[in-house]
Design a protein around this motif. Structure first.
Motif, PDB file in Angstrom:
ATOM      1  N   VAL A 197       1.014  -1.092   0.105  1.00 32.06           N
ATOM      2  CA  VAL A 197       0.064   0.011  -0.036  1.00 32.06           C
ATOM      3  C   VAL A 197       0.907   1.251  -0.006  1.00 32.06           C
ATOM      4  O   VAL A 197       1.651   1.419   0.915  1.00 32.06           O
ATOM      5  CB  VAL A 197      -0.895   0.030   1.223  1.00 32.06           C
ATOM      6  N   ASP A 198       0.870   1.904  -0.937  1.00 33.22           N
ATOM      7  CA  ASP A 198       1.436   3.368  -1.211  1.00 33.22           C
ATOM      8  C   ASP A 198       0.651   4.317  -0.727  1.00 33.22           C
ATOM      9  O   ASP A 198      -0.291   4.664  -1.350  1.00 33.22           O
ATOM     10  CB  ASP A 198       2.016   3.586  -2.654  1.00 33.22           C
ATOM     11  N   GLU A 199       1.181   5.150   0.119  1.00 34.48           N
ATOM     12  CA  GLU A 199       0.589   6.378   0.703  1.00 34.48           C
ATOM     13  C   GLU A 199      -0.609   6.013   1.226  1.00 34.48           C
ATOM     14  O   GLU A 199      -2.015   6.571   0.921  1.00 34.48           O
ATOM     15  CB  GLU A 199       0.356   7.518  -0.596  1.00 34.48           C
ATOM     16  N   TYR A 200      -0.702   5.280   2.288  1.00 39.28           N
ATOM     17  CA  TYR A 200      -1.757   4.546   3.106  1.00 39.28           C
ATOM     18  C   TYR A 200      -2.904   5.932   3.603  1.00 39.28           C
ATOM     19  O   TYR A 200      -4.022   5.740   3.368  1.00 39.28           O
ATOM     20  CB  TYR A 200      -1.472   3.726   4.166  1.00 39.28           C
ATOM     21  N   ASP A 201      -2.078   6.975   3.743  1.00 38.46           N
ATOM     22  CA  ASP A 201      -2.734   7.945   4.585  1.00 38.46           C
ATOM     23  C   ASP A 201      -3.235   9.290   3.914  1.00 38.46           C
ATOM     24  O   ASP A 201      -3.865  10.186   4.366  1.00 38.46           O
ATOM     25  CB  ASP A 201      -1.846   8.495   5.657  1.00 38.46           C
ATOM     26  N   LYS A 202      -2.767   9.140   2.327  1.00 38.89           N
ATOM     27  CA  LYS A 202      -3.136  10.315   1.563  1.00 38.89           C
ATOM     28  C   LYS A 202      -4.532  10.876   1.455  1.00 38.89           C
ATOM     29  O   LYS A 202      -4.832  12.187   1.769  1.00 38.89           O
ATOM     30  CB  LYS A 202      -2.685  10.058   0.130  1.00 38.89           C
ATOM     31  N   PRO A 203      -5.415  10.089   1.490  1.00 38.25           N
ATOM     32  CA  PRO A 203      -7.228  10.214   1.549  1.00 38.25           C
ATOM     33  C   PRO A 203      -7.199  11.335   2.833  1.00 38.25           C
ATOM     34  O   PRO A 203      -8.110  12.414   2.657  1.00 38.25           O
ATOM     35  CB  PRO A 203      -7.849   9.049   1.482  1.00 38.25           C
ATOM     36  N   MET A 204      -6.826  10.797   4.066  1.00 35.23           N
ATOM     37  CA  MET A 204      -7.165  11.749   5.320  1.00 35.23           C
ATOM     38  C   MET A 204      -6.506  12.918   5.219  1.00 35.23           C
ATOM     39  O   MET A 204      -6.643  13.861   5.738  1.00 35.23           O
ATOM     40  CB  MET A 204      -6.689  10.673   6.465  1.00 35.23           C
ATOM     41  N   LEU A 205      -5.018  12.764   4.764  1.00 39.19           N
ATOM     42  CA  LEU A 205      -4.193  14.081   4.775  1.00 39.19           C
ATOM     43  C   LEU A 205      -5.080  15.297   4.026  1.00 39.19           C
ATOM     44  O   LEU A 205      -4.903  16.424   4.363  1.00 39.19           O
ATOM     45  CB  LEU A 205      -2.815  13.810   4.177  1.00 39.19           C
ATOM     46  N   GLN A 206      -5.422  14.846   2.867  1.00 41.73           N
ATOM     47  CA  GLN A 206      -6.097  15.712   1.854  1.00 41.73           C
ATOM     48  C   GLN A 206      -7.382  16.532   2.533  1.00 41.73           C
ATOM     49  O   GLN A 206      -7.973  17.488   2.119  1.00 41.73           O
ATOM     50  CB  GLN A 206      -6.694  15.084   0.459  1.00 41.73           C
ATOM     51  N   VAL A 207      -8.070  15.768   3.426  1.00 45.24           N
ATOM     52  CA  VAL A 207      -9.140  16.076   4.001  1.00 45.24           C
ATOM     53  C   VAL A 207      -9.090  16.651   5.448  1.00 45.24           C
ATOM     54  O   VAL A 207     -10.094  16.970   6.251  1.00 45.24           O
ATOM     55  CB  VAL A 207     -10.465  15.190   3.853  1.00 45.24           C
ATOM     56  N   ILE A 208      -8.091  16.919   5.951  1.00 43.07           N
ATOM     57  CA  ILE A 208      -7.777  17.499   7.170  1.00 43.07           C
ATOM     58  C   ILE A 208      -8.562  19.016   7.134  1.00 43.07           C
ATOM     59  O   ILE A 208      -8.314  19.819   6.258  1.00 43.07           O
ATOM     60  CB  ILE A 208      -6.395  17.742   7.577  1.00 43.07           C
ATOM     61  N   GLY A 209      -9.328  19.024   8.268  1.00 44.30           N
ATOM     62  CA  GLY A 209     -10.145  20.412   8.183  1.00 44.30           C
ATOM     63  C   GLY A 209     -11.494  19.922   8.113  1.00 44.30           C
ATOM     64  O   GLY A 209     -12.505  20.959   8.308  1.00 44.30           O
ATOM     65  N   ASN A 210     -11.789  19.056   7.306  1.00 49.49           N
ATOM     66  CA  ASN A 210     -13.141  18.604   6.829  1.00 49.49           C
ATOM     67  C   ASN A 210     -13.441  17.174   7.884  1.00 49.49           C
ATOM     68  O   ASN A 210     -13.260  16.329   7.355  1.00 49.49           O
ATOM     69  CB  ASN A 210     -13.494  18.274   5.555  1.00 49.49           C
ATOM     70  N   GLU A 211     -14.226  17.964   9.138  1.00 51.04           N
ATOM     71  CA  GLU A 211     -14.159  16.664   9.917  1.00 51.04           C
ATOM     72  C   GLU A 211     -15.068  15.555   9.241  1.00 51.04           C
ATOM     73  O   GLU A 211     -14.880  14.338   9.712  1.00 51.04           O
ATOM     74  CB  GLU A 211     -14.813  17.360  11.223  1.00 51.04           C
ATOM     75  N   ALA A 212     -16.280  15.880   8.641  1.00 47.36           N
ATOM     76  CA  ALA A 212     -17.087  14.760   8.205  1.00 47.36           C
ATOM     77  C   ALA A 212     -16.715  14.037   7.255  1.00 47.36           C
ATOM     78  O   ALA A 212     -16.519  12.759   7.442  1.00 47.36           O
ATOM     79  CB  ALA A 212     -18.393  15.625   7.776  1.00 47.36           C
ATOM     80  N   LEU A 213     -15.787  14.481   6.236  1.00 44.28           N
ATOM     81  CA  LEU A 213     -15.309  13.701   5.378  1.00 44.28           C
ATOM     82  C   LEU A 213     -14.128  12.864   5.903  1.00 44.28           C
ATOM     83  O   LEU A 213     -13.712  11.580   5.541  1.00 44.28           O
ATOM     84  CB  LEU A 213     -14.599  14.609   4.154  1.00 44.28           C
ATOM     85  N   LEU A 214     -13.231  13.609   6.856  1.00 39.67           N
ATOM     86  CA  LEU A 214     -12.162  12.866   7.655  1.00 39.67           C
ATOM     87  C   LEU A 214     -12.713  11.586   8.282  1.00 39.67           C
ATOM     88  O   LEU A 214     -12.024  10.521   8.246  1.00 39.67           O
ATOM     89  CB  LEU A 214     -11.287  13.797   8.539  1.00 39.67           C
ATOM     90  N   ILE A 215     -13.961  11.650   8.991  1.00 46.15           N
ATOM     91  CA  ILE A 215     -14.576  10.561   9.739  1.00 46.15           C
ATOM     92  C   ILE A 215     -14.777   9.496   8.678  1.00 46.15           C
ATOM     93  O   ILE A 215     -14.840   8.159   8.925  1.00 46.15           O
ATOM     94  CB  ILE A 215     -15.533  10.877  10.676  1.00 46.15           C
ATOM     95  N   GLU A 216     -15.478   9.820   7.794  1.00 43.32           N
ATOM     96  CA  GLU A 216     -15.874   8.840   6.586  1.00 43.32           C
ATOM     97  C   GLU A 216     -14.753   7.994   6.049  1.00 43.32           C
ATOM     98  O   GLU A 216     -14.866   6.925   5.811  1.00 43.32           O
ATOM     99  CB  GLU A 216     -16.821   9.587   5.629  1.00 43.32           C
ATOM    100  N   TYR A 217     -13.759   8.707   5.527  1.00 43.35           N
ATOM    101  CA  TYR A 217     -12.600   8.174   5.182  1.00 43.35           C
ATOM    102  C   TYR A 217     -12.057   7.277   6.070  1.00 43.35           C
ATOM    103  O   TYR A 217     -11.554   6.308   5.905  1.00 43.35           O
ATOM    104  CB  TYR A 217     -11.537   9.262   4.667  1.00 43.35           C
ATOM    105  N   ARG A 218     -11.905   7.919   7.090  1.00 43.22           N
ATOM    106  CA  ARG A 218     -11.178   6.753   8.319  1.00 43.22           C
ATOM    107  C   ARG A 218     -12.005   5.583   8.488  1.00 43.22           C
ATOM    108  O   ARG A 218     -11.461   4.357   8.588  1.00 43.22           O
ATOM    109  CB  ARG A 218     -11.247   7.921   9.686  1.00 43.22           C
TER     110      ARG A 218
END
Length: 205
Positions: A128-149
């Motif tokens: 898995v390359d850049e496992y955290d990329k989705p969450m890093l891009q939505v920091i500040g958007n709590e709803a989307l961060l929770i959904e991605y997480r």
């Protein structure tokens, strides 16, 4: 061109452990490490001509490899992450088969891993390359961060139950998120980010 041979460290990595996490800043060569591991586990000996790995490895066994690259995507909608996972799952299912009874990304990745191992007779490699990329891009958007997480928690957490079918796993990223199951469910994931033995595996010291 100048190529710095890190394949002796890669050989040590694959022979001494099974589940790894590596954190490095961007542009340090994490993707190159992932692609080198992919070529190694696919038994592509000819690509290692003249390198340390050519002399170290004697068997060159071919394993099924599931390579998930989360880097090349813009994550700004709830569907963006699902689309990436769906695209990869559909490709893997075209190779190893699918089951209509498997609903959701977690059950589908479990099914793919099991069928890949059964079909090839070899345990599966997950990269898995850049496992955290989705969450890093939505920091500040709590709803989307929770959904991605939650989506990634189900996906990565599924790997723990597939231990019997896995040969090797490496997750790379630039951060170590604490509130995602990668490091709780995958409690056998060895963090080599600060280990002396692998300090120059990616980039330079």
């Amino acid at each position: 061109y100048c190529y710095v041979d890190k394949t002796a460290q890669i050989y040590q990595l694959v022979k001494t452990g099974k589940y790894y996490f590596l954190s490095r800043p961007r542009r340090f060569g994490k993707s190159l490490l992932i692609s080198t591991l992919e070529a190694y586990f696919q038994g592509k000996k000819e690509l290692f001509h003249g390198l340390a790995m050519e002399a170290l490895e004697k068997e060159w066994t071919t394993y099924p490899v599931l390579h998930l690259d989360l880097n090349a995507q813009k994550y700004d909608t709830p569907e963006a992450l699902i689309h990436v996972l769906e695209e990869n799952l559909q490709y893997w299912e075209s190779l190893y088969g699918a089951s209509e009874s498997e609903i959701g990304v977690a059950r589908r990745i479990n099914g793919v891993i099991r069928r890949a191992a059964e079909k090839t007779g070899k345990n599966v490699v997950v990269l898995v390359d850049e496992y955290d990329k989705p969450m890093l891009q939505v920091i500040g958007n709590e709803a989307l961060l929770i959904e991605y997480r939650n989506t990634l928690k189900a996906f990565y957490g599924a790997l723990k139950s597939m231990d019997a079918y896995l040969r090797f796993a490496l997750l790379t990223g630039v951060t170590k998120f604490s509130k995602i199951s990668v490091f709780s469910d995958l409690n056998n994931l060895e963090d080599i980010s600060l280990q002396q033995a692998y300090n120059n595996l990616c980039g330079i010291t």
